[in-house]
Design a protein around this motif. Sequence first.
Motif, mmCIF file in Angstrom:
data_model
loop_
_atom_site.group_PDB
_atom_site.id
_atom_site.type_symbol
_atom_site.label_atom_id
_atom_site.label_comp_id
_atom_site.label_asym_id
_atom_site.label_seq_id
_atom_site.Cartn_x
_atom_site.Cartn_y
_atom_site.Cartn_z
ATOM 1 N N PHE A 1 -1.656 -6.058 15.049
ATOM 2 C CA PHE A 1 -2.611 -7.088 14.635
ATOM 3 C C PHE A 1 -3.567 -6.494 13.615
ATOM 4 N N HIS A 2 -4.216 -7.386 12.863
ATOM 5 C CA HIS A 2 -5.094 -6.899 11.811
ATOM 6 C C HIS A 2 -6.238 -7.890 11.625
ATOM 7 N N TYR A 3 -7.425 -7.349 11.613
ATOM 8 C CA TYR A 3 -8.616 -8.184 11.398
ATOM 9 C C TYR A 3 -9.353 -7.602 10.207
ATOM 10 N N GLN A 4 -9.669 -8.467 9.197
ATOM 11 C CA GLN A 4 -10.335 -7.973 7.998
ATOM 12 C C GLN A 4 -11.498 -8.887 7.623
ATOM 13 N N VAL A 5 -12.592 -8.266 7.221
ATOM 14 C CA VAL A 5 -13.757 -9.009 6.725
ATOM 15 C C VAL A 5 -14.028 -8.523 5.305
ATOM 16 N N ARG B 1 0.280 -7.391 11.198
ATOM 17 C CA ARG B 1 0.556 -6.268 10.289
ATOM 18 C C ARG B 1 1.967 -5.756 10.549
ATOM 19 N N LEU B 2 2.793 -5.797 9.522
ATOM 20 C CA LEU B 2 4.147 -5.220 9.599
ATOM 21 C C LEU B 2 4.202 -4.119 8.547
ATOM 22 N N ALA B 3 4.569 -2.919 8.965
ATOM 23 C CA ALA B 3 4.505 -1.798 8.028
ATOM 24 C C ALA B 3 5.711 -0.904 8.184
ATOM 25 N N GLN B 4 5.967 -0.187 7.123
ATOM 26 C CA GLN B 4 7.071 0.790 7.125
ATOM 27 C C GLN B 4 6.616 1.945 6.260
ATOM 28 N N ASP B 5 6.896 3.158 6.704
ATOM 29 C CA ASP B 5 6.607 4.293 5.830
ATOM 30 C C ASP B 5 7.675 5.374 6.000
ATOM 31 N N VAL C 1 4.769 0.650 2.854
ATOM 32 C CA VAL C 1 4.629 -0.781 2.556
ATOM 33 C C VAL C 1 3.938 -1.431 3.745
ATOM 34 N N GLU C 2 2.878 -2.184 3.486
ATOM 35 C CA GLU C 2 2.180 -2.915 4.557
ATOM 36 C C GLU C 2 2.127 -4.393 4.157
ATOM 37 N N TYR C 3 2.530 -5.223 5.085
ATOM 38 C CA TYR C 3 2.558 -6.670 4.834
ATOM 39 C C TYR C 3 1.691 -7.329 5.904
#
Lengths: 360, 179
Positions: A261-265, A280-284, A299-301
């Motif tokens: 999960f992702h919370y942004q202000v 948040r779906l990410a791959q590195d 990559v972060e989506y």
Amino acid sequence: MANRRKNNPPSYARHLLLWLGCLCSAWFFPLNAAQPVVLHLRNGDRLTGEIVSEDPARLTLTNSFLGRFSIPLTAISRREGPTNLAVAKAVAIPAATNAPGPSLPPALKRQLDDLQTLFVTGSISADEFQRQRTKLISPPKPAGPKHWTAEVFAGLDLLYSEKDRQLYTGRAKVTYTKAPLRNNFDYLFSYGWTDGELTANRMDGWMKTDWDLTPRSYIYNLGGAGYDEIRLVDWRYEVGPGLGYHLFKRTNFVLRVEAGFHYQVQDFEGGREEKTYNQRLAQDLRWNIGANFSFDEKVEYFPDLADLHSYRLRMEANLRYWLKSNLSLNLTVIDTYETSTARGVGQNDLQIRSSIGVKF
Amino acid sequence: MKKAVFIERDGILNEVQAGPKNQIIPLTLEEFKVKKEADPALRKLKQAGFVLIVTTNQPGLSRGYLNRRELDRMHDIVRRCFPIDDLIVCPHDEADHCPCRKPRPGLFIEAAFKWHLNLDHSFVISDKWQDAEAARTAGCTSLLLKSPWVGNVHHDFVMKDIDAIAEKILSLKHQVECV
């Protein structure tokens, strides 16, 4: 009987032949078995071995258990077996004791001599001597794993022509790893101007903590904050926990996927504040290509599942050429695409940076 | 630095009898029977450049039921029958808490000191867990002969006979040299 007696050589001749035989045997067939000497020490101990050398002060003995062993002559009360060195040297030393004597550092040699003196004067027991000797000669323990690593990157872009341009970029990465914990701190800045007009002023920092659950899976928490004066973001911060999994975990190739999960202000210029709750779906991946090149990519989506037209996508790739084990030339591409921006600011933000990196 | 192969004496180089819990080792020269089949494997290892060191726990010396002179005679036979470079004995009992009685690694450390050995690239051959544990502590690779005394501690390889162990060591040595 008379004939036999007549043919036999006289008794003195038999003795002469016997002596000659003994002498020849001693000449052609030297002793090939070691004759141990037994030393009786003044403290009551008894040592068995073969004499390697002897000088007016010390005697060096060797045996299969203690190795080479030097004893002050004053500590010896009496000895049994070959009593002088000439006899001892005539004895062939077997392979076991013929090993090359180690070239000892002077400090270690002194410590071993002191320890031997303690033993032969009866100050410590044989067991204690053996324990302390093993401790002294044990190979040094290899250094433990390094928990902290840090890397600093610096880039500079200068142009003095019809237009003057200066751009300074920098990055610092600090990693603390102690299983099952991995802590990564990443800080980026760029600052520059063209003909006196500010064209870059941004700063971002992230802290990501991974906790391994199994050799492949882990949980993480991500927190970050930053600003971008050119893209009119006064202040932004973000936080989000999630789960990660190592798809590949080779020595030179690691590929991970994460979901959370992702919370942004974000506070945009003009007083507008925007709060977003996203997934948040990410791959590195990290790939060490041979001895000199390495490549890492992330990559972060961040989609809003309620409105799939609203999302943020961040991609980063670094190609590194290692000049030395701790010095690298880096090419970095960072692209961020977000559907929600400040008024009048484009949705795409592409940075291509080159820098020199130093690893500590 | 040199590479070594540490070889446990009892069960690898000489015959032992199987007891209820432990091996019953020979105490007299008459009971001491060498295992000739180990010789070709040891010669291969010797030709490959390894220092061959026999290690053995002989607590009978401390406990008083093994005669030192009898043991020396047995070891003279071992030296004559196999191409070994050294033979190191721990004469202590468990109660002495010495650093050399296997599973503690003192004998390997003493040999490394004496022969300039790289323990990380050395090997241990045995049929008992004590040697595997000492190998682990000293940083050697352990290869155990399949036996009832292999135990559950860490060991690197368990193989059916000493020829297979020698082949394995030679292939591992080749791999290390090719890296």
